[in-house]
Design an enzyme around this catalytic site. Structure first.
Site, short mmCIF file in Angstrom:
data_model
loop_
_atom_site.label_atom_id
_atom_site.label_comp_id
_atom_site.label_asym_id
_atom_site.label_seq_id
_atom_site.Cartn_x
_atom_site.Cartn_y
_atom_site.Cartn_z
N HIS A 122 -5.73 2.93 0.97
CA HIS A 122 -5.09 3.88 1.63
C HIS A 122 -5.60 4.82 2.91
O HIS A 122 -4.96 5.10 3.53
CB HIS A 122 -4.79 5.08 0.54
CG HIS A 122 -4.08 4.26 -0.76
ND1 HIS A 122 -3.21 3.39 -0.89
CD2 HIS A 122 -4.46 4.59 -2.09
CE1 HIS A 122 -2.90 3.20 -1.96
NE2 HIS A 122 -3.53 3.76 -2.77
N ASP A 166 0.87 -1.15 -0.03
CA ASP A 166 -0.18 0.03 -0.01
C ASP A 166 0.89 1.42 -0.02
O ASP A 166 1.51 1.63 1.06
CB ASP A 166 -1.05 -0.19 1.24
CG ASP A 166 -1.86 1.28 1.28
OD1 ASP A 166 -1.52 2.26 0.96
OD2 ASP A 166 -2.92 0.82 1.53
N HIS A 167 0.94 1.56 -1.26
CA HIS A 167 2.17 2.80 -1.25
C HIS A 167 2.11 3.81 -0.38
O HIS A 167 3.19 4.67 -0.19
CB HIS A 167 2.49 3.19 -2.93
CG HIS A 167 1.44 4.36 -3.30
ND1 HIS A 167 0.27 3.77 -3.63
CD2 HIS A 167 1.69 5.46 -3.50
CE1 HIS A 167 -0.35 5.02 -4.36
NE2 HIS A 167 0.39 6.06 -4.14
C1 BG6 Z 1 -3.21 4.51 -6.50
C2 BG6 Z 1 -4.68 4.64 -7.11
O1 BG6 Z 1 -3.40 3.63 -5.65
O2 BG6 Z 1 -3.37 5.57 -5.79
C3 BG6 Z 1 -4.72 5.80 -8.10
O3 BG6 Z 1 -4.82 3.38 -7.94
C4 BG6 Z 1 -4.46 6.99 -7.49
O4 BG6 Z 1 -6.05 5.68 -8.75
C5 BG6 Z 1 -3.21 6.94 -6.74
O5 BG6 Z 1 -4.50 8.06 -8.27
C6 BG6 Z 1 -3.04 8.18 -5.68
O6 BG6 Z 1 -1.71 7.99 -5.30
P1 BG6 Z 1 -1.00 9.34 -4.98
O7 BG6 Z 1 0.43 8.78 -4.33
O8 BG6 Z 1 -0.81 10.28 -6.25
O9 BG6 Z 1 -1.88 10.04 -3.67
#
Ligand code: BG6
Length: 502
Positions: free
Chosen positions: A248, A185-186
């Site tokens: 997230h 989960d980045h």
């Molecule tokens: C991803 C989603 O996990 O997170 C995307 O699949 C989203 O739809 C993205 O745009 C958002 O990531 P960040 O790091 O740009 O907030």
């Protein structure tokens, strides 16, 4: 630079080597780790894909990605030359079991070259529906039984619902031990998200008041200005609730709401987080409309530029019922948080790109000041900007200088860019380094993923039973549908962003 120990020798296989994730995120992150001397002394990166590339062409393409997407653009004074020597491309049809022997052979060759057995990491940077089949074919390779050195990395979405997530967990656990599985989960790799632990547990100031006695409510907004960006076919099987809230946003709630860990052990921290997920009140399907709001963007203008509606995007059904916006009110039924609402909202094509957490404290107990002094009085508030702004603001009352006693709210601000020099690492840098080091703290355990699905399943069910009748229901460049304002206004609050003035 601070002296640091590099991770052990590692051999990384990226399934989906010719795909977008590798192009935009993984290769830039690995190259940055190399520049910062975080890559192992001995390492190899093998991109696996169906597209036919020579290794040279493959590297040239990835360098393009770096020029476009890395926090450091370009090839950094010849460093790319050194880095790309470690990279190769393996053309392979992942549907064909026999071809997996090629992987075993590469591992053998590298073992000889390194003079030791390296970590072997399989990164699933492929469409989610391909993962089970790859895992089945990968599992029987001897190297997968090496629970210490072999790891598998699975990207989100992890399953499509509770049942499919459970099945995927069973399949993975058939082939690998839980310790070998790194579910990404980045958001957990973001500096500002990791700092939530420091803010809460490395300071004496916040923890004593971090509970229902002092906090009135918590909000999380994770807004994007982009639309679905050509990802229509993925998004049609997902939607905002699945794409952002199930993972997230629930993880952010865990960081805000968890009890103090007794150590930094990966399982200890994950235990404390899963306690939060288990305590989140399960909304009844028939009551979902009181807690959750969905939206879909129409055509309109983003900062003056015409954009199509979601239903006109490529690979999207003309009558699609998919949510591009979701807002939910959660409750956490435990001693610390009973009856304190956690409002969350997320969406595409919203007015600002911002991820912000707001902790709204209760008003001071007595307004001893005369009314004219305290007209602009506001309760204390802590706002934590995760991105793109990176700061923490504590709002408190101050006396305006002058002969009158007039109070107004002011902000005490901690800003990362002012406080620290240099760029912070990207989330994927942190996560890839942790995988090589074998530190699973920032990764999702199987029970966390399933507990998160359990929370959102009743909403998904309610939304399936009652298809939306008002889609599209918000204009691009707005803050989403009116119902989302009503969701929070009913309780006497309003959504807060850095630019809002309340
Ligand atoms: C991803 C989603 O996990 O997170 C995307 O699949 C989203 O739809 C993205 O745009 C958002 O990531 P960040 O790091 O740009 O907030």
């Amino acid at each position: 630079m601070q002296h640091h120990k590099r991770p052990p020798s590692s051999l990384l296989f990226i399934f989906g080597g010719s795909g977008d994730l590798n192009y935009r995120k993984l290769s830039p992150a690995l190259f940055n780790l190399f520049i910062d001397q975080w890559m192992p002394e001995k390492f190899g990166i093998v991109g696996i894909g169906r597209t036919s590339y020579s290794s040279e062409k493959y590297c040239a393409r990835l360098l393009e990605g770096i020029q476009q997407f890395s926090r450091r653009k370009g090839e950094q004074n010849g460093k790319w030359q050194d880095f790309s020597k470690h990279m190769t491309y393996l053309e392979m049809n992942a549907e064909n079991e026999e071809e997996y022997q090629k992987i075993a052979e590469i591992v053998k060759t590298k073992e000889q070259e390194f003079g030791e057995h390296p970590n072997v990491i399989f990164y699933m940077a492929v469409a989610p529906q391909l993962v089970p089949d790859i895992v089945k074919k990968l599992g029987p390779l001897n190297i997968c039984a090496d629970t210490k050195c072999t790891r598998i990395v699975v990207e989100k979405p992890f399953g499509h619902d509770l049942t499919s997530a459970h099945e995927l967990n069973l399949l993975l656990r058939n082939m690998f031990d839980e310790e070998q599985i790194y579910r990404i989960d980045h958001y957990l790799g973001k500096e500002t998200v990791q700092n939530l632990l420091a803010l809460r547990f490395a300071n004496a100031l916040f923890e004593p008041i971090w509970n229902r006695n002092y906090i009135e409510h918590v909000q999380i907004t994770s807004a994007e200005t982009v639309g679905v960006e050509g990802r229509g076919s993925y998004y049609e099987s997902s939607g905002a609730l699945r794409d952002m809230v199930q993972n997230h946003i629930l993880q952010l709630i865990c960081m805000i709401a968890m009890e103090a860990p007794v150590s930094f052990d990966a399982n200890e921290i994950r235990n404390k987080k899963v306690d939060v997920l288990n305590a989140i009140r399960k909304i009844k399907t028939e009551e979902a409309h009181e807690y959750a709001v969905r939206g879909q963007y129409s055509e309109g203008f983003m900062k003056g530029e015409k954009v199509p509606g979601y239903r006109q995007e490529k690979n999207v059904a003309p009558q699609s019922k998919i949510d591009t916006f979701a807002a939910v009110k959660f409750y956490i039924d435990n001693w610390r948080w009973q009856d304190i609402p956690f409002y969350v909202r997320t969406g595409k094509h919203l007015h600002e790109k911002t991820t912000i957490i707001t902790v709204q404290f209760r008003p001071a107990p007595s307004y001893a000041f005369p009314p004219e002094a305290s007209e602009t009085w506001r309760p204390n508030r802590l706002t934590i900007s995760i991105q793109p702004e990176m700061d923490i603001r504590l709002r408190f009352q101050a006396k305006r200088p002058g002969q009158f006693m007039i109070l107004n709210p002011v902000d005490m601000i901690f800003n990362y860019k002012e406080a620290y020099e240099g760029d912070e690492p990207e989330a994927y840098e942190t996560l890839l380094l942790d995988i090589m080091e074998g530190n699973a703290t920032l990764f999702m355990r199987s029970d966390q993923v399933e507990a998160a699905w359990k929370i959102i399943m009743p909403i998904l069910e309610a939304w399936t039973i009652r298809p939306p009748v008002d889609f599209p229901n918000y204009a691009p460049d707005s803050w989403g549908p009116e119902d989302a304002e009503a969701l929070i206004a009913r309780d006497g609050h309003n959504w807060i962003t850095l630019t809002s003035t309340h």
